[in-house]
Design an enzyme around this catalytic site. Sequence first.
Site, PDB file in Angstrom:
ATOM      1  N   SER A 129       0.567  -1.579  -0.203  1.00 18.83           N
ATOM      2  CA  SER A 129      -0.102   0.119   0.115  1.00 18.83           C
ATOM      3  C   SER A 129       0.881   1.414   0.164  1.00 18.83           C
ATOM      4  O   SER A 129       0.235   2.563  -0.323  1.00 18.83           O
ATOM      5  CB  SER A 129      -0.821   0.101   1.279  1.00 18.83           C
ATOM      6  N   LYS A 167       1.271   4.101   6.910  1.00 23.22           N
ATOM      7  CA  LYS A 167       0.250   5.200   5.917  1.00 23.22           C
ATOM      8  C   LYS A 167       0.461   6.515   6.188  1.00 23.22           C
ATOM      9  O   LYS A 167       1.517   6.873   7.282  1.00 23.22           O
ATOM     10  CB  LYS A 167      -0.944   5.021   6.691  1.00 23.22           C
TER      11      LYS A 167
END
EC number: 3.4.21.88
Length: 208
Positions: A129, A167
């Site tokens: 990701s 993230k």
Amino acid sequence: MPRNSTNKQMAVLSFIHKQVDAHGYPPTVREICGAVGLSSTSTVHGHINRLIKKGYLKKDPSKPRALEITPAGLEVLGITPKQTQIPLLGVVAAGEPILAVQDATDFFPIPPSIPDHDDLFMLTIQGTSMINIGILNGDKVIVRRQETANNGDIVIAMTSDNEATCKRFFKEQGHIRLQPENDTLAPIILDDVTILGKVVGLFRDDIF
């Protein structure tokens, strides 16, 4: 033991620490004599031996001038030890969050490009990701432990389910957005998260 003798021992210990910190190696006995105001090298040897017995110094008998300040020695001098290695604490997901393992499985030297050595740890990335910014599956990220983050920082965040994820952090009106760097994945929207640290570096075992 007379207080003056103890004070001299602490002066010897302090000077050894300063020299090792500045130059990477301990001073000679004669240098210690000059620094702490003693004329006899045998007296300095006596102080060093007593510091070793107290556990404040340790010596490698196979090497000349191989004196090292121990953690106990740093503590008695009121000095916080510098971190010299980064512990690898386990795996963190860069896709679906998984539980972070909080036990060190390995240690890595601190890169010279990271000037602030305190409170660093490493985690292995699992997932894709964050590939848009070059964080790949299997990479190890270097993280500085901190509880806050600015918008846009790459962080290791712990969700309310005690799951850790890597993230990009954004605090927005009424919620937190954990944004992946992968065009095929949606952001994670949460009411609150716990920041474990900010990503400050990257280590990759294989480049081919």
